[in-house]
Scaffold this motif. Structure first.
Motif, PDB file in Angstrom:
ATOM      1  N   LEU A 162       8.736   5.993  -6.174  1.00  0.00           N
ATOM      2  CA  LEU A 162       8.335   6.242  -4.791  1.00  0.00           C
ATOM      3  C   LEU A 162       9.057   5.351  -3.793  1.00  0.00           C
ATOM      4  O   LEU A 162       8.967   5.572  -2.588  1.00  0.00           O
ATOM      5  N   GLY A 163       9.738   4.317  -4.288  1.00  0.00           N
ATOM      6  CA  GLY A 163      10.588   3.502  -3.422  1.00  0.00           C
ATOM      7  C   GLY A 163       9.839   2.558  -2.506  1.00  0.00           C
ATOM      8  O   GLY A 163      10.012   2.613  -1.275  1.00  0.00           O
ATOM      9  N   PHE A 164       9.030   1.683  -3.082  1.00  0.00           N
ATOM     10  CA  PHE A 164       8.343   0.685  -2.268  1.00  0.00           C
ATOM     11  C   PHE A 164       8.453  -0.670  -2.929  1.00  0.00           C
ATOM     12  O   PHE A 164       8.774  -0.785  -4.110  1.00  0.00           O
ATOM     13  N   SER A 165       8.210  -1.726  -2.154  1.00  0.00           N
ATOM     14  CA  SER A 165       8.156  -3.071  -2.708  1.00  0.00           C
ATOM     15  C   SER A 165       6.720  -3.361  -3.108  1.00  0.00           C
ATOM     16  O   SER A 165       5.810  -2.601  -2.776  1.00  0.00           O
ATOM     17  N   ASP A 166       6.505  -4.474  -3.796  1.00  0.00           N
ATOM     18  CA  ASP A 166       5.134  -4.830  -4.142  1.00  0.00           C
ATOM     19  C   ASP A 166       4.688  -6.088  -3.427  1.00  0.00           C
ATOM     20  O   ASP A 166       3.732  -6.746  -3.834  1.00  0.00           O
ATOM     21  N   GLY A 167       5.350  -6.431  -2.333  1.00  0.00           N
ATOM     22  CA  GLY A 167       4.958  -7.580  -1.530  1.00  0.00           C
ATOM     23  C   GLY A 167       3.875  -7.218  -0.546  1.00  0.00           C
ATOM     24  O   GLY A 167       3.430  -6.070  -0.471  1.00  0.00           O
ATOM     25  N   PRO A 168       3.405  -8.190   0.225  1.00  0.00           N
ATOM     26  CA  PRO A 168       2.346  -7.933   1.192  1.00  0.00           C
ATOM     27  C   PRO A 168       2.795  -6.970   2.279  1.00  0.00           C
ATOM     28  O   PRO A 168       3.953  -6.927   2.663  1.00  0.00           O
ATOM     29  N   ALA A 176       5.350  -0.550 -12.040  1.00  0.00           N
ATOM     30  CA  ALA A 176       6.814  -0.509 -12.070  1.00  0.00           C
ATOM     31  C   ALA A 176       7.350   0.914 -11.914  1.00  0.00           C
ATOM     32  O   ALA A 176       8.302   1.150 -11.154  1.00  0.00           O
ATOM     33  N   ARG A 177       6.763   1.857 -12.625  1.00  0.00           N
ATOM     34  CA  ARG A 177       7.260   3.236 -12.551  1.00  0.00           C
ATOM     35  C   ARG A 177       7.034   3.817 -11.160  1.00  0.00           C
ATOM     36  O   ARG A 177       7.911   4.504 -10.616  1.00  0.00           O
ATOM     37  N   GLY A 231     -10.365  10.313  -3.075  1.00  0.00           N
ATOM     38  CA  GLY A 231      -9.260  11.083  -3.635  1.00  0.00           C
ATOM     39  C   GLY A 231      -7.894  10.469  -3.455  1.00  0.00           C
ATOM     40  O   GLY A 231      -6.892  11.106  -3.805  1.00  0.00           O
ATOM     41  N   LEU A 232      -7.803   9.249  -2.924  1.00  0.00           N
ATOM     42  CA  LEU A 232      -6.508   8.621  -2.661  1.00  0.00           C
ATOM     43  C   LEU A 232      -6.430   7.242  -3.301  1.00  0.00           C
ATOM     44  O   LEU A 232      -7.448   6.568  -3.492  1.00  0.00           O
ATOM     45  N   GLN A 233      -5.198   6.814  -3.608  1.00  0.00           N
ATOM     46  CA  GLN A 233      -4.935   5.464  -4.094  1.00  0.00           C
ATOM     47  C   GLN A 233      -3.620   4.986  -3.505  1.00  0.00           C
ATOM     48  O   GLN A 233      -2.748   5.802  -3.192  1.00  0.00           O
ATOM     49  N   ALA A 234      -3.479   3.671  -3.386  1.00  0.00           N
ATOM     50  CA  ALA A 234      -2.219   3.084  -2.929  1.00  0.00           C
ATOM     51  C   ALA A 234      -2.113   1.667  -3.476  1.00  0.00           C
ATOM     52  O   ALA A 234      -3.116   1.036  -3.810  1.00  0.00           O
ATOM     53  N   VAL A 235      -0.882   1.184  -3.550  1.00  0.00           N
ATOM     54  CA  VAL A 235      -0.642  -0.163  -4.050  1.00  0.00           C
ATOM     55  C   VAL A 235      -0.928  -1.179  -2.959  1.00  0.00           C
ATOM     56  O   VAL A 235      -0.450  -1.044  -1.825  1.00  0.00           O
ATOM     57  N   VAL A 236      -1.704  -2.199  -3.312  1.00  0.00           N
ATOM     58  CA  VAL A 236      -2.048  -3.274  -2.389  1.00  0.00           C
ATOM     59  C   VAL A 236      -1.726  -4.604  -3.059  1.00  0.00           C
ATOM     60  O   VAL A 236      -2.144  -4.852  -4.195  1.00  0.00           O
ATOM     61  N   SER A 237      -0.982  -5.452  -2.362  1.00  0.00           N
ATOM     62  CA  SER A 237      -0.716  -6.810  -2.828  1.00  0.00           C
ATOM     63  C   SER A 237      -1.765  -7.732  -2.231  1.00  0.00           C
ATOM     64  O   SER A 237      -1.952  -7.765  -1.011  1.00  0.00           O
ATOM     65  N   VAL A 297      -5.958   0.633   3.062  1.00  0.00           N
ATOM     66  CA  VAL A 297      -4.683   1.218   3.499  1.00  0.00           C
ATOM     67  C   VAL A 297      -4.011   0.366   4.571  1.00  0.00           C
ATOM     68  O   VAL A 297      -2.797   0.458   4.765  1.00  0.00           O
ATOM     69  N   ASP A 298      -4.766  -0.475   5.260  1.00  0.00           N
ATOM     70  CA  ASP A 298      -4.169  -1.380   6.248  1.00  0.00           C
ATOM     71  C   ASP A 298      -3.260  -2.407   5.577  1.00  0.00           C
ATOM     72  O   ASP A 298      -2.353  -2.942   6.216  1.00  0.00           O
ATOM     73  N   ARG A 299      -3.528  -2.697   4.321  1.00  0.00           N
ATOM     74  CA  ARG A 299      -2.760  -3.695   3.582  1.00  0.00           C
ATOM     75  C   ARG A 299      -1.815  -3.061   2.561  1.00  0.00           C
ATOM     76  O   ARG A 299      -1.093  -3.771   1.854  1.00  0.00           O
ATOM     77  N   ALA A 300      -1.823  -1.742   2.461  1.00  0.00           N
ATOM     78  CA  ALA A 300      -1.127  -1.050   1.377  1.00  0.00           C
ATOM     79  C   ALA A 300       0.348  -0.804   1.659  1.00  0.00           C
ATOM     80  O   ALA A 300       0.777  -0.769   2.817  1.00  0.00           O
ATOM     81  N   GLN A 301       1.111  -0.631   0.599  1.00  0.00           N
ATOM     82  CA  GLN A 301       2.451  -0.071   0.684  1.00  0.00           C
ATOM     83  C   GLN A 301       2.281   1.448   0.806  1.00  0.00           C
ATOM     84  O   GLN A 301       1.983   2.135  -0.172  1.00  0.00           O
TER      85      GLN A 301
END
Length: 226
Positions: A214-220, A208-209, A136-142, A184-188
């Motif tokens: 949500l105010g995060f970067s997309d780096g590691p 991008a949106r 049920g969860l998602q997060a951005v991971v570089s 999630v250990d690697r996620a923003q």
């Protein structure tokens, strides 16, 4: 943040007992969820703990569970088995714009044992990522956008194969599972969203949106790559 540490190495008999219990069950086993200690342990390297028949049946079961979930990968610890075995497959139809942006190509079924990956080049890609063990969860991971994977086949053959795009993401995600690492250990973590909120606000090919909203970067982020 520290890397996962090996738990007490389970005996071949213990692993066989766990596997046979799952194989003999009348229903498909549930997928272990975050908080279970097996997901935070370094899984035991496969070195013949199972017979060829047991291994083949386990791989077939894992593939069935992966399809039913549905997902594009599954690691043995996600069924409570602390063994370095994972299955991968991606033949889902996706939006052509999303597929192009994410460099998502079909991935034929592959079973991997004792995998290790290394980044090829310095390119990275950041996208939303989910996990069957964090339902049920998602997060951005570089992640590195190209990796070289060293692994063994179920037949014991040592192989090396390069993966790029979404295939590389799948390879890294499942290999991480075998080392006690969750996405999630690697996620923003500011990007962390429920599936419902992701669908309502951030569902688009890129990030991008979500990054702006949500105010995060997309780096590691998180721990260094294994």
């Amino acid at each position: 943040m520290t890397h996962a540490k090996p738990a007490a190495v389970p005996s071949p008999g213990q692993i066989q007992e766990t596997v046979e219990r799952l194989l003999s069950a009348a229903t498909l086993p549930p997928i272990v969820q975050a908080g279970h200690p097996v997901l935070r342990q370094e899984a035991a390297a496969f070195d013949g703990q199972l017979s060829a028949d047991q291994l083949d049946r386990l791989i077939a079961l894992m593939r069935q569970v992966m399809h039913e979930a549905p997902g594009v990968g599954l690691a043995a610890p996600q069924l409570g088995i602390p063994l370095q075995v994972a299955v991968l497959e991606d033949h889902y139809d996706v939006d052509s714009e999303a597929a192009a942006l994410r460099n998502r190509e079909p991935l034929d079924f592959l079973a991997i044992l004792n995998p290790r990956y290394t980044a090829v080049g310095t390119g990275r890609a950041a996208f939303y990522e989910g996990c069957l063990s964090l339902n049920g969860l998602q997060a951005v991971v570089s992640r590195p956008d190209t990796v070289l994977l060293d692994f063994q086949t179920p037949g014991g053959e040592a192989r090396q194969q390069e993966f790029s795009g979404w295939q590389a993401r799948i390879v890294q995600h499942e290999t991480d599972h075998l080392n006690g690492i969750l996405y999630v250990d690697r996620a923003q973590l500011r990007s962390l969203s429920s599936n419902a909120e992701y669908a309502a606000h951030w569902a688009e090919p890129g990030i991008a949106r979500a990054r702006e909203g949500l105010g995060f970067s997309d780096g590691p982020a998180g721990i260094s790559l294994a």
